[in-house]
Scaffold this motif. Structure first.
Motif, PDB file in Angstrom:
ATOM      1  N   UNK A 199       9.583   0.617  12.726  1.00  0.00           N
ATOM      2  CA  UNK A 199      10.127  -0.718  12.980  1.00  0.00           C
ATOM      3  C   UNK A 199      10.403  -0.840  14.469  1.00  0.00           C
ATOM      4  N   UNK A 200       9.529  -1.554  15.187  1.00  0.00           N
ATOM      5  CA  UNK A 200       9.651  -1.649  16.646  1.00  0.00           C
ATOM      6  C   UNK A 200      10.843  -2.481  17.087  1.00  0.00           C
ATOM      7  N   UNK A 201      11.435  -3.256  16.167  1.00  0.00           N
ATOM      8  CA  UNK A 201      12.574  -4.082  16.527  1.00  0.00           C
ATOM      9  C   UNK A 201      13.858  -3.281  16.592  1.00  0.00           C
ATOM     10  N   UNK A 202      13.844  -2.053  16.037  1.00  0.00           N
ATOM     11  CA  UNK A 202      15.042  -1.224  16.034  1.00  0.00           C
ATOM     12  C   UNK A 202      14.975  -0.216  17.164  1.00  0.00           C
ATOM     13  N   UNK A 203      16.127   0.063  17.780  1.00  0.00           N
ATOM     14  CA  UNK A 203      16.183   1.051  18.841  1.00  0.00           C
ATOM     15  C   UNK A 203      16.148   2.470  18.287  1.00  0.00           C
ATOM     16  N   UNK A 204      16.478   2.607  17.014  1.00  0.00           N
ATOM     17  CA  UNK A 204      16.433   3.922  16.375  1.00  0.00           C
ATOM     18  C   UNK A 204      15.006   4.237  15.954  1.00  0.00           C
ATOM     19  N   UNK A 205      14.817   5.424  15.453  1.00  0.00           N
ATOM     20  CA  UNK A 205      13.477   5.835  14.988  1.00  0.00           C
ATOM     21  C   UNK A 205      13.334   5.669  13.484  1.00  0.00           C
ATOM     22  N   UNK A 206      14.193   4.861  12.887  1.00  0.00           N
ATOM     23  CA  UNK A 206      14.127   4.673  11.439  1.00  0.00           C
ATOM     24  C   UNK A 206      12.806   4.027  11.051  1.00  0.00           C
ATOM     25  N   UNK A 207      12.367   4.374   9.850  1.00  0.00           N
ATOM     26  CA  UNK A 207      11.131   3.814   9.317  1.00  0.00           C
ATOM     27  C   UNK A 207      11.418   2.969   8.094  1.00  0.00           C
ATOM     28  N   UNK A 208      10.739   1.874   7.935  1.00  0.00           N
ATOM     29  CA  UNK A 208      10.862   1.033   6.754  1.00  0.00           C
ATOM     30  C   UNK A 208       9.842   1.500   5.727  1.00  0.00           C
ATOM     31  N   UNK A 209      10.325   1.805   4.525  1.00  0.00           N
ATOM     32  CA  UNK A 209       9.421   2.289   3.484  1.00  0.00           C
ATOM     33  C   UNK A 209       8.532   1.161   2.998  1.00  0.00           C
ATOM     34  N   UNK A 210       7.269   1.460   2.820  1.00  0.00           N
ATOM     35  CA  UNK A 210       6.376   0.416   2.334  1.00  0.00           C
ATOM     36  C   UNK A 210       5.741   0.753   0.980  1.00  0.00           C
ATOM     37  N   UNK A 211       5.516   1.997   0.702  1.00  0.00           N
ATOM     38  CA  UNK A 211       4.888   2.314  -0.584  1.00  0.00           C
ATOM     39  C   UNK A 211       5.024   3.799  -0.908  1.00  0.00           C
ATOM     40  N   UNK A 212       4.875   4.112  -2.167  1.00  0.00           N
ATOM     41  CA  UNK A 212       4.787   5.492  -2.629  1.00  0.00           C
ATOM     42  C   UNK A 212       3.386   5.721  -3.181  1.00  0.00           C
ATOM     43  N   UNK A 213       2.833   6.869  -2.879  1.00  0.00           N
ATOM     44  CA  UNK A 213       1.530   7.246  -3.423  1.00  0.00           C
ATOM     45  C   UNK A 213       1.681   8.533  -4.216  1.00  0.00           C
ATOM     46  N   UNK A 214       1.010   8.582  -5.348  1.00  0.00           N
ATOM     47  CA  UNK A 214       1.057   9.772  -6.193  1.00  0.00           C
ATOM     48  C   UNK A 214      -0.081  10.713  -5.796  1.00  0.00           C
ATOM     49  N   UNK A 215       0.235  11.981  -5.658  1.00  0.00           N
ATOM     50  CA  UNK A 215      -0.810  12.978  -5.439  1.00  0.00           C
ATOM     51  C   UNK A 215      -0.662  14.088  -6.475  1.00  0.00           C
ATOM     52  N   UNK A 216      -1.757  14.746  -6.736  1.00  0.00           N
ATOM     53  CA  UNK A 216      -1.783  15.840  -7.702  1.00  0.00           C
ATOM     54  C   UNK A 216      -1.738  17.169  -6.965  1.00  0.00           C
ATOM     55  N   UNK A 217      -0.769  17.995  -7.334  1.00  0.00           N
ATOM     56  CA  UNK A 217      -0.562  19.287  -6.671  1.00  0.00           C
ATOM     57  C   UNK A 217      -0.904  20.408  -7.648  1.00  0.00           C
ATOM     58  N   UNK A 218      -1.745  21.332  -7.239  1.00  0.00           N
ATOM     59  CA  UNK A 218      -2.136  22.437  -8.106  1.00  0.00           C
ATOM     60  C   UNK A 218      -0.949  23.310  -8.466  1.00  0.00           C
ATOM     61  N   UNK A 219      -0.950  23.815  -9.692  1.00  0.00           N
ATOM     62  CA  UNK A 219       0.056  24.771 -10.157  1.00  0.00           C
ATOM     63  C   UNK A 219      -0.661  26.084 -10.427  1.00  0.00           C
TER      64      UNK A 219
END
Length: 267
Positions: free
Chosen positions: A237-257
């Motif tokens: 978010x370039x409007x903020x002086x902090x380095x915070x990020x605005x969440x936009x989405x979650x993606x599912x990934x498959x992790x081997x077991x």
């Protein structure tokens, strides 16, 4: 019962390098989505595929009707007994027909003694494996169609192994006993190491507290799974002086077991 399940999973993983289906013979298919109620080994650890499972849904219920599968070309056989906890004693009774020139017909009894709680006698013959293929394409499909799914502590079944014939025994007491009856060809050499899929055997007597999967056809014995993980993406978010990020989405990934991960969870 919980500790018995974990012990079963532990021994199958260590002896055979496989993730066990518990109970053996439970109905399970490639593409099922599971959770493992007894798989939480600690507050800070991830759930592991241990013990019995519960079905949450499957890929088809998410609208994924087509996925590529492949089948093993040659069958495998798996045999083991718990070390220093399973003993065999063989007794043969020969019956001869004096009116013919035929060889005597043998009927045998094999006594199996299990001398510790959780001890296992495991025979799964002519096992065939069905597996998912093209996991990356499947991930894309899941992300497109599974947005409403609660993914925490869930696993995708990526392969299932089914034995043409199986006999599996686990003791729930420090002293259990099973007597198998049948043809000599199936019960020989004071053990079951030469047991064939076409052997005609049956359980004739049992003593003590135990789980038994009797000599049966088409028994599900192993599975492979992949863990669903959520990956969070963000934008600066370039409007903020902090380095915070605005969440936009979650993606599912498959992790081997892997088996090494399962064994780490068990230790």
């Amino acid at each position: 019962m919980k500790s018995l399940q974990i012990q079963y999973s532990k021994e199958v993983a260590r002896e055979l390098g496989k993730i066990a289906v518990y109970l053996p013979g439970e109905e399970i298919e490639v593409g099922d989505i599971l959770t493992f109620p007894h798989g939480k080994r600690g507050l800070l650890q991830k759930m592991a595929p241990l013990g019995s499972f519960q079905k949450i849904t499957n890929l088809r219920n998410l609208g994924i009707d087509y996925f590529k599968i492949q089948k093993s070309k040659t069958p495998d056989t798996y045999r083991f007994t718990s070390k220093q906890a399973v003993q065999f004693q063989f007794d043969t009774k020969l019956q001869a027909d004096l009116n013919t020139n035929a060889l005597p017909k043998g009927k045998g009894e094999l006594q199996i003694k299990l001398s510790s709680q959780g001890a296992i006698c495991f025979f799964a013959l002519h096992c065939s494996k069905t597996s998912l293929s093209d996991i990356p394409s499947l991930e894309n499909e899941i992300n497109a169609k599974g947005k409403k799914m609660v993914w925490e502590d869930t696993f995708l079944v990526t392969s299932v192994t089914i034995a043409k014939k199986a006999l599996i025994i686990q003791s729930n007491s420090s002293e259990s006993e099973v007597i198998l009856g049948g043809d000599v060809q199936g019960l020989q050499s004071n053990s079951l190491m030469n047991l064939k899929a076409n052997s005609q055997i049956h359980i004739s007597k049992q003593k003590g507290d135990m789980f038994i999967k009797d000599w049966s056809d088409d028994v599900t014995v192993f599975m492979d799974v992949m863990r669903f993980e959520k990956e969070t993406f963000g934008v600066q978010n370039k409007d903020l002086q902090t380095t915070a990020k605005a969440l936009i989405t979650d993606t599912i990934r498959l992790e081997s077991v892997t088996i090494s991960q399962v064994l780490k969870d068990l230790d």
